[in-house]
Design a protein around this motif. Structure first.
Motif, short mmCIF file in Angstrom:
data_model
loop_
_atom_site.label_atom_id
_atom_site.label_comp_id
_atom_site.label_asym_id
_atom_site.label_seq_id
_atom_site.Cartn_x
_atom_site.Cartn_y
_atom_site.Cartn_z
N ASN A 136 -6.57 -0.98 6.78
CA ASN A 136 -5.90 -0.74 8.06
C ASN A 136 -4.40 -0.92 7.95
OD1 ASN A 136 -8.19 -0.58 10.30
ND2 ASN A 136 -8.80 -2.15 8.82
N ILE A 137 -3.82 -0.43 6.87
CA ILE A 137 -2.42 -0.67 6.61
C ILE A 137 -1.52 0.07 7.59
CG2 ILE A 137 -2.22 1.20 4.93
CD1 ILE A 137 -0.44 -2.24 4.99
N THR A 138 -2.05 1.03 8.31
CA THR A 138 -1.27 1.68 9.36
C THR A 138 -1.22 0.72 10.54
OG1 THR A 138 -3.26 2.80 10.09
CG2 THR A 138 -1.76 4.05 8.68
N LEU A 139 -0.36 -0.26 10.48
CA LEU A 139 -0.30 -1.36 11.43
C LEU A 139 0.21 -0.90 12.79
CD1 LEU A 139 1.27 -3.93 8.99
CD2 LEU A 139 -1.12 -3.73 9.60
N HIS A 140 -0.13 -1.72 13.80
CA HIS A 140 0.28 -1.40 15.17
C HIS A 140 1.71 -1.84 15.40
CE1 HIS A 140 -3.88 -0.47 16.02
NE2 HIS A 140 -4.23 -1.62 15.48
N LYS A 149 6.34 -3.08 4.04
CA LYS A 149 7.78 -3.37 3.99
C LYS A 149 8.61 -2.10 4.22
CE LYS A 149 9.15 -6.48 0.89
NZ LYS A 149 9.28 -7.23 -0.38
N GLN A 150 8.15 -0.98 3.63
CA GLN A 150 8.86 0.28 3.80
C GLN A 150 8.75 0.80 5.24
OE1 GLN A 150 7.20 2.88 0.81
NE2 GLN A 150 7.89 1.55 -0.87
N SER A 151 7.70 0.32 5.94
CA SER A 151 7.50 0.73 7.34
C SER A 151 8.23 -0.20 8.30
CB SER A 151 6.00 0.74 7.67
OG SER A 151 5.30 1.65 6.83
N GLY A 152 9.04 -1.12 7.77
CA GLY A 152 9.86 -1.97 8.62
C GLY A 152 9.27 -3.34 8.91
#
Length: 308
Positions: free
Chosen positions: A304-308, A32-35
């Motif tokens: 893999n929370i560093t989503l594409h 959520k914080q990553s948009g």
């Protein structure tokens, strides 16, 4: 494709009941914080509507509202585009409850379509659940027979896994008899591959789906993506190589709801679920129709929370 994370109902429950500890909550907050938007849909409300405890439902609706900031994914019409809007979950589930049982019962019918043909009754076992219906039709197997069966036993067929398993086994027996009247049906890709392996079914999936759609004068080129995804997902479960083990918590109604989840997630960056069968079929459906949604088991999503 929207910057959205779509979770199935089990993952919502993992969060609400803290079944995965803090790691899942932290992963969702990071997203959520990553948009990224976390969304819910009418399919989630269908899942929740089966709960008979009003206090649990009230709590879950409140938690869904907080987790998603009331962002709901839906379509405005059958075959229409996927849209996102802020709706209070309790309003959506209120509409779902209005559609329950009585409204649906009037239009329930068998999902199976095929040309009618005679069955060699001497080859059908006595315990076959369709025998009484075949006798009424003088041995004629038809969509009408299946519609009559489903309508007469609607509540039990849609929720009683024991009857569902017996129905599935009975239908497979009749299809497998292969008497002369069945030959024209056997030329259809759907019936030709009914007992094929997963690999063979996946390889021939477009041909199989087209063979079923042709019975209604449709093709994959003429139907919207919603019908492509939901039809293919639900149809996969009919094949013995793919069908899910039915039990009290997993019945045919669940499979239809899961198909809707898979469609509504098709505009999202990722679909997260703890259901291995759902994930496997979702990957197959997405690959078949060029959908780029990533499919993650819950633990893999956390990793893999560093989503594409």
């Amino acid at each position: 494709m929207e910057k959205v994370v779509y979770m199935d109902w089990n993952v919502f429950q993992d969060l609400i009941q803290n079944r995965r500890g803090e790691r899942l909550k932290e992963s969702i907050e990071f997203a959520k914080q990553s948009g990224y938007r976390i969304v819910y849909s009418i399919a989630h409300m269908w899942d929740l509507s089966r709960c008979g405890n009003t206090e649990y439902v009230k709590k879950d609706l409140s938690e869904v509202s907080k987790l998603t900031d009331n962002w709901c994914v839906s379509t405005k019409s059958v075959g229409g585009p996927i849209v996102y809007e802020q709706c209070i979950p309790k309003d959506v589930i209120r509409n779902v409850n209005k559609q329950q049982i009585q409204g649906e019962k009037a239009k329930v019918e068998s999902p199976y379509s095929f040309p009618s043909y005679m069955v060699d009754m001497s080859k059908v076992s006595d315990e076959n659940i369709l025998v009484p219906y075949l006798k009424k039709q003088n041995g004629m197997m038809s969509p009408k027979l299946l519609n009559d069966f489903v309508k007469e036993l609607y509540e039990k067929v849609s929720t009683d896994y024991k009857i569902q398993k017996k129905f599935r086994k009975s239908l497979e027996e009749i299809i497998g008899i292969n008497n002369p009247a069945f030959v024209p049906l056997h030329d259809m890709a759907f019936y030709r591959h009914i007992f094929s392996t997963e690999e063979v079914i996946v390889k021939n999936l477009p041909e199989i789906i087209n063979s079923v759609l042709s019975l209604d004068n449709e093709t994959l080129d003429t139907i919207p993506i919603e019908k492509k995804i939901t039809t293919t997902y639900s149809l996969l479960d009919f094949f013995p190589a793919f069908n899910e083990g039915l039990d009290k918590r997993n019945n045919m109604r669940n499979i239809v709801i899961d198909a809707l989840h898979v469609f509504l997630a098709s505009d999202s960056r990722c679909l997260v679920s703890s259901d291995k069968n759902m994930l496997k079929k979702a990957k197959i459906v997405y690959k078949t129709y060029g959908v780029r949604t990533k499919v993650y088991e819950t633990g893999k999503f956390i990793q893999n929370i560093t989503l594409h």
